[in-house]
Design a protein around this motif. Structure first.
Motif, PDB file in Angstrom:
ATOM      1  N   GLN A 158      -3.637  61.189 -61.145  1.00  0.00           N
ATOM      2  CA  GLN A 158      -4.020  61.279 -62.552  1.00  0.00           C
ATOM      3  C   GLN A 158      -5.244  60.405 -62.813  1.00  0.00           C
ATOM      4  O   GLN A 158      -5.336  59.288 -62.326  1.00  0.00           O
ATOM      5  CB  GLN A 158      -2.888  60.794 -63.445  1.00  0.00           C
ATOM      6  CG  GLN A 158      -1.683  61.667 -63.418  1.00  0.00           C
ATOM      7  CD  GLN A 158      -0.615  61.155 -64.373  1.00  0.00           C
ATOM      8  OE1 GLN A 158      -0.842  60.235 -65.152  1.00  0.00           O
ATOM      9  NE2 GLN A 158       0.538  61.757 -64.316  1.00  0.00           N
ATOM     10  N   ASN A 159      -6.151  60.929 -63.615  1.00  0.00           N
ATOM     11  CA  ASN A 159      -7.281  60.136 -64.079  1.00  0.00           C
ATOM     12  C   ASN A 159      -6.887  59.606 -65.454  1.00  0.00           C
ATOM     13  O   ASN A 159      -6.929  60.325 -66.453  1.00  0.00           O
ATOM     14  CB  ASN A 159      -8.549  60.984 -64.161  1.00  0.00           C
ATOM     15  CG  ASN A 159      -9.767  60.144 -64.470  1.00  0.00           C
ATOM     16  OD1 ASN A 159      -9.659  59.037 -64.980  1.00  0.00           O
ATOM     17  ND2 ASN A 159     -10.933  60.680 -64.153  1.00  0.00           N
ATOM     18  N   GLY A 200      -1.339  42.029 -61.290  1.00  0.00           N
ATOM     19  CA  GLY A 200      -2.362  42.762 -60.574  1.00  0.00           C
ATOM     20  C   GLY A 200      -3.037  41.992 -59.454  1.00  0.00           C
ATOM     21  O   GLY A 200      -3.991  42.478 -58.874  1.00  0.00           O
ATOM     22  N   SER A 201      -2.530  40.819 -59.131  1.00  0.00           N
ATOM     23  CA  SER A 201      -3.183  40.035 -58.086  1.00  0.00           C
ATOM     24  C   SER A 201      -2.658  40.361 -56.694  1.00  0.00           C
ATOM     25  O   SER A 201      -3.296  40.002 -55.694  1.00  0.00           O
ATOM     26  CB  SER A 201      -3.002  38.537 -58.365  1.00  0.00           C
ATOM     27  OG  SER A 201      -1.616  38.220 -58.362  1.00  0.00           O
ATOM     28  N   SER A 202      -1.509  41.048 -56.594  1.00  0.00           N
ATOM     29  CA  SER A 202      -0.990  41.382 -55.266  1.00  0.00           C
ATOM     30  C   SER A 202      -0.077  42.609 -55.354  1.00  0.00           C
ATOM     31  O   SER A 202       0.375  42.988 -56.436  1.00  0.00           O
ATOM     32  CB  SER A 202      -0.187  40.203 -54.690  1.00  0.00           C
ATOM     33  OG  SER A 202       0.961  39.970 -55.474  1.00  0.00           O
ATOM     34  N   GLY A 203       0.143  43.215 -54.219  1.00  0.00           N
ATOM     35  CA  GLY A 203       1.104  44.306 -54.107  1.00  0.00           C
ATOM     36  C   GLY A 203       0.707  45.563 -54.849  1.00  0.00           C
ATOM     37  O   GLY A 203      -0.451  45.990 -54.853  1.00  0.00           O
ATOM     38  N   ILE A 204       1.701  46.158 -55.517  1.00  0.00           N
ATOM     39  CA  ILE A 204       1.493  47.415 -56.238  1.00  0.00           C
ATOM     40  C   ILE A 204       0.521  47.222 -57.390  1.00  0.00           C
ATOM     41  O   ILE A 204      -0.313  48.088 -57.680  1.00  0.00           O
ATOM     42  CB  ILE A 204       2.839  47.968 -56.749  1.00  0.00           C
ATOM     43  CG1 ILE A 204       3.725  48.332 -55.559  1.00  0.00           C
ATOM     44  CG2 ILE A 204       2.645  49.173 -57.644  1.00  0.00           C
ATOM     45  CD1 ILE A 204       5.128  48.711 -55.926  1.00  0.00           C
ATOM     46  N   GLU A 228      -7.115  48.465 -58.370  1.00  0.00           N
ATOM     47  CA  GLU A 228      -8.182  49.097 -57.593  1.00  0.00           C
ATOM     48  C   GLU A 228      -8.372  50.566 -57.989  1.00  0.00           C
ATOM     49  O   GLU A 228      -9.496  51.048 -58.115  1.00  0.00           O
ATOM     50  CB  GLU A 228      -7.887  48.981 -56.103  1.00  0.00           C
ATOM     51  CG  GLU A 228      -7.989  47.551 -55.603  1.00  0.00           C
ATOM     52  CD  GLU A 228      -7.502  47.378 -54.179  1.00  0.00           C
ATOM     53  OE1 GLU A 228      -7.034  48.375 -53.569  1.00  0.00           O
ATOM     54  OE2 GLU A 228      -7.577  46.252 -53.665  1.00  0.00           O
ATOM     55  N   ARG A 229      -7.266  51.273 -58.204  1.00  0.00           N
ATOM     56  CA  ARG A 229      -7.379  52.682 -58.590  1.00  0.00           C
ATOM     57  C   ARG A 229      -7.975  52.825 -59.990  1.00  0.00           C
ATOM     58  O   ARG A 229      -8.812  53.691 -60.229  1.00  0.00           O
ATOM     59  CB  ARG A 229      -6.016  53.355 -58.540  1.00  0.00           C
ATOM     60  CG  ARG A 229      -6.118  54.804 -59.012  1.00  0.00           C
ATOM     61  CD  ARG A 229      -5.044  55.654 -58.552  1.00  0.00           C
ATOM     62  NE  ARG A 229      -5.114  55.819 -57.121  1.00  0.00           N
ATOM     63  CZ  ARG A 229      -4.320  56.632 -56.456  1.00  0.00           C
ATOM     64  NH1 ARG A 229      -3.427  57.330 -57.091  1.00  0.00           N
ATOM     65  NH2 ARG A 229      -4.407  56.742 -55.162  1.00  0.00           N
ATOM     66  N   GLY A 262     -13.255  54.012 -63.249  1.00  0.00           N
ATOM     67  CA  GLY A 262     -14.230  53.611 -64.234  1.00  0.00           C
ATOM     68  C   GLY A 262     -13.693  52.818 -65.408  1.00  0.00           C
ATOM     69  O   GLY A 262     -14.401  52.623 -66.404  1.00  0.00           O
ATOM     70  N   LEU A 263     -12.461  52.357 -65.313  1.00  0.00           N
ATOM     71  CA  LEU A 263     -11.892  51.558 -66.398  1.00  0.00           C
ATOM     72  C   LEU A 263     -12.210  50.079 -66.197  1.00  0.00           C
ATOM     73  O   LEU A 263     -12.334  49.602 -65.068  1.00  0.00           O
ATOM     74  CB  LEU A 263     -10.358  51.715 -66.412  1.00  0.00           C
ATOM     75  CG  LEU A 263      -9.851  53.043 -66.944  1.00  0.00           C
ATOM     76  CD1 LEU A 263      -8.403  53.241 -66.559  1.00  0.00           C
ATOM     77  CD2 LEU A 263      -9.985  53.093 -68.453  1.00  0.00           C
TER      78      LEU A 263
END
Length: 94
Positions: free
Chosen positions: A56-57, A72-76, A82-83, A88-89
Motif C-alpha cells: 500500500q502507498n 521506529g528505531s529498531s525492528g518492525i 524506511e518504507r 515520500g512521507l
C-alpha cells in the motif's frame, strides 16, 4: 447349501482382513481427504495474496505528508519508517 454360504462368507472375511478393514479404510480415506482440503484452503489464499498483493502507498491512500512512528528505531518500526520514507512521507520517530 447353508454350510457352503457360511464357508464362502468366512473365506471372504478372512481374505479381506475382516469387517473392520472396510470402515478403517474409509476413515483413513476421509481423514486424508479432510487434511488435503484443509491444506489447499490454507495454501491457496496465501499463494494468491503473495502473487497479486501490492504494498500500500499510504501517502496516496490517506493523502498524508507526515507520519509518526512509535518504536521506529529498531525492528518492525524501523522497517516501517524506511518504507514510509521511501514513499515520500516525512517521518517522525517517537
Amino acid at each position: 447349501l447353508r454350510r457352503a454360504a457360511a464357508a464362502a462368507a468366512a473365506a471372504a472375511g478372512a481374505s479381506s482382513g475382516g469387517a473392520m478393514t472396510g470402515w478403517a479404510d474409509a476413515l483413513l480415506w476421509w481423514l486424508g481427504a479432510v487434511w488435503a482440503l484443509s491444506a489447499v484452503t490454507y495454501a491457496l489464499p496465501q499463494l494468491l495474496q503473495a502473487r497479486w498483493r501490492r504494498p500500500q502507498n499510504l501517502k496516496t491512500k490517506y493523502g498524508a505528508e507526515w507520519a509518526i512512528v512509535t518504536g521506529g528505531s529498531s525492528g518492525i518500526g524501523r522497517a516501517l519508517v524506511e518504507r514510509l520514507a521511501a514513499q515520500g512521507l516525512n517521518v517522525i520517530i517517537a
